[in-house]
Scaffold this motif. Structure first.
Motif, PDB file in Angstrom:
ATOM      1  N   ARG A  27       0.703  -1.181  -0.096  1.00 28.23           N
ATOM      2  CA  ARG A  27      -0.029   0.057  -0.084  1.00 28.23           C
ATOM      3  C   ARG A  27       1.015   1.309  -0.045  1.00 28.23           C
ATOM      4  N   THR A  28       1.922   1.392   0.883  1.00 27.59           N
ATOM      5  CA  THR A  28       2.944   2.441   0.776  1.00 27.59           C
ATOM      6  C   THR A  28       3.608   2.853  -0.473  1.00 27.59           C
ATOM      7  N   ASN A  29       3.931   1.722  -1.296  1.00 29.68           N
ATOM      8  CA  ASN A  29       4.439   1.759  -2.680  1.00 29.68           C
ATOM      9  C   ASN A  29       3.408   2.343  -3.587  1.00 29.68           C
ATOM     10  N   LEU A  30       2.449   1.742  -3.322  1.00 27.91           N
ATOM     11  CA  LEU A  30       1.200   2.292  -4.360  1.00 27.91           C
ATOM     12  C   LEU A  30       0.846   3.361  -4.212  1.00 27.91           C
ATOM     13  N   ILE A  31       0.394   3.912  -3.010  1.00 28.28           N
ATOM     14  CA  ILE A  31      -0.132   5.520  -2.633  1.00 28.28           C
ATOM     15  C   ILE A  31       0.990   6.446  -2.853  1.00 28.28           C
ATOM     16  N   ASN A  32       2.199   5.996  -2.559  1.00 27.38           N
ATOM     17  CA  ASN A  32       3.379   6.959  -2.822  1.00 27.38           C
ATOM     18  C   ASN A  32       3.664   7.205  -4.094  1.00 27.38           C
ATOM     19  N   SER A  33       3.314   6.419  -5.079  1.00 26.52           N
ATOM     20  CA  SER A  33       3.699   6.367  -6.461  1.00 26.52           C
ATOM     21  C   SER A  33       2.470   6.744  -7.346  1.00 26.52           C
ATOM     22  N   LEU A  34       1.227   7.186  -6.501  1.00 33.03           N
ATOM     23  CA  LEU A  34      -0.093   7.396  -7.620  1.00 33.03           C
ATOM     24  C   LEU A  34       0.379   8.618  -8.496  1.00 33.03           C
ATOM     25  N   HIS A  35       0.930   9.655  -7.905  1.00 29.01           N
ATOM     26  CA  HIS A  35       0.955  10.989  -8.814  1.00 29.01           C
ATOM     27  C   HIS A  35       2.084  11.045  -9.738  1.00 29.01           C
ATOM     28  N   GLY A  36       2.855  10.311  -9.779  1.00 27.20           N
ATOM     29  CA  GLY A  36       4.123  10.296 -10.781  1.00 27.20           C
ATOM     30  C   GLY A  36       5.213  11.178 -10.062  1.00 27.20           C
ATOM     31  N   ALA A  37       6.032  11.649 -10.968  1.00 26.76           N
ATOM     32  CA  ALA A  37       7.135  12.170 -10.428  1.00 26.76           C
ATOM     33  C   ALA A  37       7.270  13.779 -10.071  1.00 26.76           C
ATOM     34  N   ARG A  38       7.972  13.918  -8.800  1.00 27.78           N
ATOM     35  CA  ARG A  38       8.034  15.183  -8.205  1.00 27.78           C
ATOM     36  C   ARG A  38       9.178  15.688  -7.976  1.00 27.78           C
ATOM     37  N   PRO A  39       9.662  16.861  -8.237  1.00 29.90           N
ATOM     38  CA  PRO A  39      10.846  17.513  -7.829  1.00 29.90           C
ATOM     39  C   PRO A  39      11.516  16.819  -6.625  1.00 29.90           C
ATOM     40  N   ALA A  40      12.813  16.577  -7.024  1.00 29.25           N
ATOM     41  CA  ALA A  40      13.811  15.896  -5.956  1.00 29.25           C
ATOM     42  C   ALA A  40      14.645  17.131  -5.517  1.00 29.25           C
ATOM     43  N   MET A  41      14.258  17.610  -4.214  1.00 32.89           N
ATOM     44  CA  MET A  41      15.051  18.645  -3.594  1.00 32.89           C
ATOM     45  C   MET A  41      15.753  18.323  -2.300  1.00 32.89           C
ATOM     46  N   LEU A  42      16.728  19.014  -2.117  1.00 33.27           N
ATOM     47  CA  LEU A  42      17.560  18.732  -0.736  1.00 33.27           C
ATOM     48  C   LEU A  42      17.314  20.052   0.115  1.00 33.27           C
ATOM     49  N   ILE A  43      16.886  19.852   1.236  1.00 30.31           N
ATOM     50  CA  ILE A  43      16.585  20.711   2.225  1.00 30.31           C
ATOM     51  C   ILE A  43      17.738  20.929   3.177  1.00 30.31           C
ATOM     52  N   GLY A  44      18.479  22.004   3.260  1.00 27.93           N
ATOM     53  CA  GLY A  44      19.655  22.425   4.261  1.00 27.93           C
ATOM     54  C   GLY A  44      19.353  23.198   5.360  1.00 27.93           C
ATOM     55  N   THR A  45      19.765  22.458   6.660  1.00 21.08           N
ATOM     56  CA  THR A  45      19.496  23.361   7.817  1.00 21.08           C
ATOM     57  C   THR A  45      20.720  23.429   8.587  1.00 21.08           C
ATOM     58  N   LYS A  46      20.455  24.049   9.850  1.00 19.27           N
ATOM     59  CA  LYS A  46      21.516  24.104  10.650  1.00 19.27           C
ATOM     60  C   LYS A  46      20.975  24.570  11.986  1.00 19.27           C
ATOM     61  N   ASN A  47      21.246  23.588  13.082  1.00 19.95           N
ATOM     62  CA  ASN A  47      20.768  23.901  14.472  1.00 19.95           C
ATOM     63  C   ASN A  47      21.462  25.105  15.040  1.00 19.95           C
ATOM     64  N   LYS A  48      21.210  25.293  16.269  1.00 21.43           N
ATOM     65  CA  LYS A  48      21.923  26.441  17.112  1.00 21.43           C
ATOM     66  C   LYS A  48      23.267  26.331  17.460  1.00 21.43           C
ATOM     67  N   GLN A  49      23.536  24.797  17.689  1.00 21.81           N
ATOM     68  CA  GLN A  49      24.623  24.258  17.868  1.00 21.81           C
ATOM     69  C   GLN A  49      25.695  24.339  16.621  1.00 21.81           C
ATOM     70  N   GLY A  50      25.244  24.528  15.487  1.00 22.72           N
ATOM     71  CA  GLY A  50      26.128  24.930  14.369  1.00 22.72           C
ATOM     72  C   GLY A  50      26.190  23.477  13.657  1.00 22.72           C
ATOM     73  N   ASN A  51      25.324  22.358  13.964  1.00 26.00           N
ATOM     74  CA  ASN A  51      25.525  21.116  13.477  1.00 26.00           C
ATOM     75  C   ASN A  51      24.514  21.187  11.979  1.00 26.00           C
ATOM     76  N   THR A  52      24.966  20.948  10.757  1.00 24.79           N
ATOM     77  CA  THR A  52      24.218  21.079   9.797  1.00 24.79           C
ATOM     78  C   THR A  52      23.477  19.840   9.385  1.00 24.79           C
ATOM     79  N   ASN A  53      22.385  19.766   8.445  1.00 23.99           N
ATOM     80  CA  ASN A  53      21.416  18.665   8.136  1.00 23.99           C
ATOM     81  C   ASN A  53      21.259  18.862   6.745  1.00 23.99           C
ATOM     82  N   LEU A  54      20.955  17.978   6.042  1.00 21.48           N
ATOM     83  CA  LEU A  54      20.715  17.705   4.457  1.00 21.48           C
ATOM     84  C   LEU A  54      19.756  16.600   4.402  1.00 21.48           C
TER      85      LEU A  54
END
Lengths: 212, 212
Positions: A17-44
């Protein structure tokens, strides 16, 4: 055709079900979100559920699922108010997918997955150096979707960087020329094959093909 | 790189800014929404801002812009509570784009643009006969986004029809095999070029390539 109704969807095994419902709508932009916490650790982290909410002012929306592995991203955005959205291009697919692994909070996916963090114009959150489209956003109030606890995070565009080779005179970003990636379902990366660009549609008037 | 900040974005001419901001995120699924009003008039309109909100139960979200030309679609959904989402495939791009023209309310885009309406399982709203993925949805409460008056419409999946040739054993819909279309910005249609499919990512473990 294969038919599923609401009941037969509920009776499928979870993975199917997860595979089916996640693939219903076709292809969506693949984007990377970059963040940093207050301690300075980065995340992507890789996201594909990004909406265009308005052009004036420029607003984006990102959907966070309650069961998401991307909890560090949302946490950092809530803590600091800033994040970046960066396009992915062919050749980045394996490293971009790897950012979805559940790394410890102190591990930066920039380092673990082979991306260079870049800071521009004094903006707090890190951009992805190699991305030809980079957006710096300021978080706006979140919208909680009661139906299932998902969160729509809004972001106002504070900075936008576009590689000049992919920016048309009309203002369009040419994503097939940029070799931008999209993702279908949870695991399938696709490139973009130009098909057609059309004039503004009017009733009783034939469409004109524009230069791609 | 070309740099825009919030102020320089505001000072761009409207057309340029609209093109730029609409094309920020790359290619999104091009889907046709089918509706019917209480008088029995059908409507068909192209949308690209479709979200996957959850798999259990299966929920979709569609973003309606306040300045949208698709007012008949939202009107019909509010009036009747039902709509369909239908995939587009290569060869449908010109007819799909033409549905975005401002036809009078009494004109059906099914007829005007060359699509066959199809009714299945007694569902109220019309499906697009030739689409290999067709979803019948029941409208859920709308969410109004205060920042700019856009509306996120939620829909619960009541029926799903998938052509068996594009449904993998694992439940994935194979959109590049289906030749599904995506749209970048407001006017550029792209096909999907398979690049890679990867295993579930884990820290300190190499990704495996899966069959596409």
């Amino acid at each position: 055709m294969q038919h599923f109704d609401a009941n037969s969807l509920l009776s499928l095994n979870d993975r199917y079900r997860t595979n089916l419902i996640n693939s219903l709508h076709g292809a969506r932009p693949a984007m990377l979100i970059g963040t940093k916490n207050k301690q300075g650790n980065t995340n992507l982290a890789l996201f594909s559920q990004v909406l265009h909410l308005g052009a004036n002012p420029a607003l984006c929306g990102i959907l966070f699922r309650p069961d998401s592995v991307d909890r560090h991203t949302l946490q950092n955005i809530r803590e600091t108010g800033f994040f970046t959205l960066n396009s992915t291009t062919e050749g980045m697919e394996d490293r971009a997918h790897q950012t979805s692994a559940r790394y410890a909070e102190t591990v930066s996916e920039f380092d673990a997955c082979g991306f260079e963090a870049e800071y521009r114009e004094g903006f707090f959150a890190p951009f992805v150096a190699e991305s030809p489209v980079k957006i710096g956003l300021k978080a706006q109030p979140e919208i909680r979707i009661e139906a299932n606890g998902t969160i729509l995070l809004l972001g106002a565009v504070e900075h936008l960087f576009v590689h000049p080779d992919i920016l048309a005179e009309t203002g369009h970003i040419n994503h097939h020329h940029a070799k931008s990636l999209a993702v279908a379902g949870l695991d399938t990366y696709v490139g973009l094959k130009p098909i057609a660009r059309f004039s503004y549609a009017k009733p009783d008037q034939a469409l004109q093909k524009l230069e791609l």
